[in-house]
Design a protein around this motif. Structure first.
Motif, PDB file in Angstrom:
ATOM      1  N   SER A 127       0.817  -1.212   0.000  1.00  0.00           N
ATOM      2  CA  SER A 127       0.000   0.000   0.000  1.00  0.00           C
ATOM      3  C   SER A 127       0.854   1.267   0.000  1.00  0.00           C
ATOM      4  CB  SER A 127      -0.934   0.007   1.215  1.00  0.00           C
ATOM      5  OG  SER A 127      -0.204   0.137   2.426  1.00  0.00           O
ATOM      6  N   GLN A 128       2.133   1.140   0.383  1.00  0.00           N
ATOM      7  CA  GLN A 128       3.012   2.313   0.386  1.00  0.00           C
ATOM      8  C   GLN A 128       3.274   2.817  -1.028  1.00  0.00           C
ATOM      9  OE1 GLN A 128       3.470   3.405   3.479  1.00  0.00           O
ATOM     10  NE2 GLN A 128       2.466   1.480   4.100  1.00  0.00           N
ATOM     11  N   ASN A 129       3.111   1.946  -2.019  1.00  0.00           N
ATOM     12  CA  ASN A 129       3.319   2.369  -3.412  1.00  0.00           C
ATOM     13  C   ASN A 129       2.384   3.511  -3.788  1.00  0.00           C
ATOM     14  OD1 ASN A 129       5.002   0.182  -3.324  1.00  0.00           O
ATOM     15  ND2 ASN A 129       4.206  -0.784  -5.177  1.00  0.00           N
ATOM     16  N   ASP A 130       1.170   3.486  -3.230  1.00  0.00           N
ATOM     17  CA  ASP A 130       0.186   4.516  -3.569  1.00  0.00           C
ATOM     18  C   ASP A 130       0.148   5.660  -2.566  1.00  0.00           C
ATOM     19  OD1 ASP A 130      -0.698   3.095  -5.833  1.00  0.00           O
ATOM     20  OD2 ASP A 130      -2.015   1.867  -4.592  1.00  0.00           O
ATOM     21  N   SER A 131       0.630   5.416  -1.349  1.00  0.00           N
ATOM     22  CA  SER A 131       0.481   6.433  -0.302  1.00  0.00           C
ATOM     23  C   SER A 131       1.798   7.117   0.040  1.00  0.00           C
ATOM     24  CB  SER A 131      -0.142   5.804   0.948  1.00  0.00           C
ATOM     25  OG  SER A 131       0.652   4.720   1.412  1.00  0.00           O
ATOM     26  N   SER A 132       2.774   6.376   0.540  1.00  0.00           N
ATOM     27  CA  SER A 132       4.004   6.984   1.044  1.00  0.00           C
ATOM     28  C   SER A 132       5.041   7.236  -0.047  1.00  0.00           C
ATOM     29  CB  SER A 132       4.626   6.085   2.126  1.00  0.00           C
ATOM     30  OG  SER A 132       3.749   5.934   3.212  1.00  0.00           O
ATOM     31  N   LEU A 133       5.088   6.374  -1.059  1.00  0.00           N
ATOM     32  CA  LEU A 133       6.127   6.522  -2.086  1.00  0.00           C
ATOM     33  C   LEU A 133       6.070   7.875  -2.798  1.00  0.00           C
ATOM     34  CD1 LEU A 133       8.518   5.371  -3.606  1.00  0.00           C
ATOM     35  CD2 LEU A 133       6.926   4.195  -5.150  1.00  0.00           C
ATOM     36  N   PRO A 134       4.899   8.325  -3.281  1.00  0.00           N
ATOM     37  CA  PRO A 134       4.882   9.643  -3.937  1.00  0.00           C
ATOM     38  C   PRO A 134       5.273  10.782  -2.998  1.00  0.00           C
ATOM     39  CG  PRO A 134       2.638   8.800  -3.619  1.00  0.00           C
ATOM     40  CD  PRO A 134       3.579   7.681  -3.335  1.00  0.00           C
ATOM     41  N   GLN A 135       4.900  10.672  -1.722  1.00  0.00           N
ATOM     42  CA  GLN A 135       5.285  11.712  -0.763  1.00  0.00           C
ATOM     43  C   GLN A 135       6.796  11.696  -0.525  1.00  0.00           C
ATOM     44  OE1 GLN A 135       2.491  12.143   2.723  1.00  0.00           O
ATOM     45  NE2 GLN A 135       1.652  10.227   1.917  1.00  0.00           N
ATOM     46  N   HIS A 136       7.366  10.509  -0.404  1.00  0.00           N
ATOM     47  CA  HIS A 136       8.810  10.369  -0.198  1.00  0.00           C
ATOM     48  C   HIS A 136       9.583  10.941  -1.384  1.00  0.00           C
ATOM     49  CE1 HIS A 136      12.658   8.772   0.970  1.00  0.00           C
ATOM     50  NE2 HIS A 136      12.695   7.915  -0.033  1.00  0.00           N
ATOM     51  N   LEU A 137       9.125  10.623  -2.598  1.00  0.00           N
ATOM     52  CA  LEU A 137       9.796  11.146  -3.789  1.00  0.00           C
ATOM     53  C   LEU A 137       9.715  12.665  -3.840  1.00  0.00           C
ATOM     54  CD1 LEU A 137       8.570   8.549  -6.447  1.00  0.00           C
ATOM     55  CD2 LEU A 137      10.845   8.711  -5.428  1.00  0.00           C
ATOM     56  N   GLY A 138       8.565  13.205  -3.448  1.00  0.00           N
ATOM     57  CA  GLY A 138       8.397  14.652  -3.446  1.00  0.00           C
ATOM     58  C   GLY A 138       9.299  15.342  -2.436  1.00  0.00           C
ATOM     59  N   GLN A 139       9.640  14.641  -1.364  1.00  0.00           N
ATOM     60  CA  GLN A 139      10.478  15.222  -0.318  1.00  0.00           C
ATOM     61  C   GLN A 139      11.953  15.246  -0.693  1.00  0.00           C
ATOM     62  OE1 GLN A 139       9.639  12.959   3.230  1.00  0.00           O
ATOM     63  NE2 GLN A 139       7.668  13.958   3.604  1.00  0.00           N
ATOM     64  N   ILE A 140      12.411  14.240  -1.434  1.00  0.00           N
ATOM     65  CA  ILE A 140      13.854  14.134  -1.679  1.00  0.00           C
ATOM     66  C   ILE A 140      14.271  14.531  -3.094  1.00  0.00           C
ATOM     67  CG2 ILE A 140      14.012  12.305   0.051  1.00  0.00           C
ATOM     68  CD1 ILE A 140      14.415  10.305  -2.233  1.00  0.00           C
ATOM     69  N   LEU A 141      13.296  14.650  -4.027  1.00  0.00           N
ATOM     70  CA  LEU A 141      13.632  14.987  -5.414  1.00  0.00           C
ATOM     71  C   LEU A 141      12.748  16.119  -5.914  1.00  0.00           C
ATOM     72  CD1 LEU A 141      13.933  11.364  -6.914  1.00  0.00           C
ATOM     73  CD2 LEU A 141      15.822  12.901  -6.337  1.00  0.00           C
ATOM     74  N   LYS A 142      13.329  17.035  -6.657  1.00  0.00           N
ATOM     75  CA  LYS A 142      12.556  18.141  -7.213  1.00  0.00           C
ATOM     76  C   LYS A 142      11.552  17.643  -8.250  1.00  0.00           C
ATOM     77  CE  LYS A 142      16.058  21.738  -6.538  1.00  0.00           C
ATOM     78  NZ  LYS A 142      16.916  22.758  -7.199  1.00  0.00           N
TER      79      LYS A 142
END
Length: 409
Positions: free
Chosen positions: A231-246
């Motif tokens: 479930s992290q693929n849909d919830s946490s992964l996009p947020q994590h990518l947004g935090q560490i990559l422009k």
């Protein structure tokens, strides 16, 4: 690689596979945009939108057991046709609804219809397929789902620009045609009636049987851990990518495409590679790939690492998700196959708990540690699968005595 022998599978299997592509494609064309559609409606705030979206999976988790048991008691045909035709009106209702309460009730019905139809259709596929071909059938079903998932959102974006309600009307029409096709095929091909006297186990008795089946309970626990991670693929992964990559949003779109295309391309060859293996070994292998992929998510800092990790996770789901259906088929008494497929829906608890857990960890320990923790949880699922397999191999068929003495006539 050998070509698929079309004649090796029952025509109903091919109809369900083809119908899955179109029906799931239509569903993915409409449902991912439901939140956007609701946000444009007056008087529906974000909290209400969250409740409306969340009630569908919740009802699906609860309803799966009941739908599967009803298919054992009254036959696959009755449950599948009644649920899919109700489903047709549910999607049509989405197109014309305006009240938050109506949207809430419609999505609750959407979850119930899915939870009734899916276990019954999987059980029907197993009913008409030779045992040594069932892994291939469930792998092909998973491919069909992903073809629909890949094409649906693109069509939804196109038709949604013209009219938000149009996507729901097209989905309603697609499910209507799917239901008519199933009705015609089930009338033409006389499938063995699953609702025999032997199979009419009352709901209370079915709960008792499931409660005594430790192998199933261990499988469900392992499945919950896997779904918490997935479930992290849909919830946490996009947020994590947004935090560490422009350009994290762009990368996330690429990762979704990598996942969908890889499933479609690799599903059949990889499933053929392992179809002679023991199901437990395939499940453990899938968990291992998941674990490696999530460690990769935790350690990656750029595009190459995330894309490679997504490919590894995708291989894990290719191995794990279809093989879980085969595992359920193997441990289920024939007269309770639908009930067991329905009970397996309790794995979806992980889909509900996962985003909450992920959100807490993302805020508390950062995304790198979040995915390492998820890797540990998914890896731990293997211990539950192994323990469940050992119990299943060494115990009598659960509920057999109960079926002999206390089934409904």
């Amino acid at each position: 690689m050998k070509k698929i022998n079309i004649r090796a599978f029952h025509p109903i299997v091919w109809a369900l596979l083809l119908g899955t592509v179109f029906a799931r494609g239509a569903s993915y064309m409409a449902m991912p945009f439901l939140a956007l559609h609701l946000s444009r409606s007056e008087g529906i705030n974000p909290v209400l939108i969250g409740a409306i979206i969340g009630v569908g999976p919740l009802m699906g988790t609860i309803g799966g057991f009941f739908g599967g048991n009803l298919s054992d008691r009254y036959g696959r045909k009755v449950v599948m046709l009644s649920s899919i035709f109700v489903w047709t009106f549910v999607f049509l209702g989405f197109a014309f609804a305006s009240s938050p309460l109506v949207f809430f009730l419609l999505n609750a019905l959407n979850g119930i219809c899915r939870s009734f139809f899916e276990p019954a259709s999987q059980a029907l596929m197993a009913d008409v397929t030779e045992k040594d071909l069932r892994l291939r059938v469930f792998s092909m079903r998973y491919t069909a789902i992903n073809i629909g998932a890949a094409a649906g959102p693109l069509l939804g974006a196109y038709f949604g620009m013209k009219s938000a309600g149009l996507t729901f009307e097209i989905t309603s029409a697609s499910y209507l045609m799917y239901g008519i096709a199933i009705a015609m095929l089930l009338s033409k091909y006389k499938v063995r009636n699953t609702a025999s006297a032997k199979g009419r186990t009352a709901m209370k008795e079915a709960f008792q049987i499931i409660g005594r089946d430790k192998a199933l309970r261990l499988f469900i626990l392992g499945g919950i851990l896997v779904n918490i991670g997935y479930s992290q693929n849909d919830s946490s992964l996009p947020q994590h990518l947004g935090q560490i990559l422009k350009d994290g949003v762009v990368l996330y779109s690429v990762l979704l495409s990598v996942n969908a295309v890889s499933v479609v391309v690799l599903q059949i060859p990889l499933s053929r590679l392992v179809e002679k293996w023991k199901v437990l070994h395939v499940m453990v292998l899938g968990s291992a790939f998941f674990t490696a992929g999530y460690i990769g998510f935790g350690l990656s800092l750029g595009w190459a690492g995330f894309i490679t990790s997504m490919l590894i996770v995708t291989i894990g789901e290719i191995f794990l998700f279809p093989s879980t259906s085969v595992f359920i088929d193997q441990i289920a008494p024939e007269a309770l196959r639908g009930t067991y497929f329905g009970a397996a829906q309790f794995r979806s608890i992980g889909n509900s708990a996962g985003p909450l857990m992920g959100g807490f960890l993302l805020r508390s320990v950062h995304g790198h540690w979040l995915f390492c923790i998820m890797a540990f949880l998914v890896g731990a699922s293997s211990f539950f699968f192994i323990a469940g397999n050992r119990l299943q191999s060494g115990q009598a068929v659960p509920g057999a005595a109960l079926n002999e003495s206390s089934v409904k006539g």
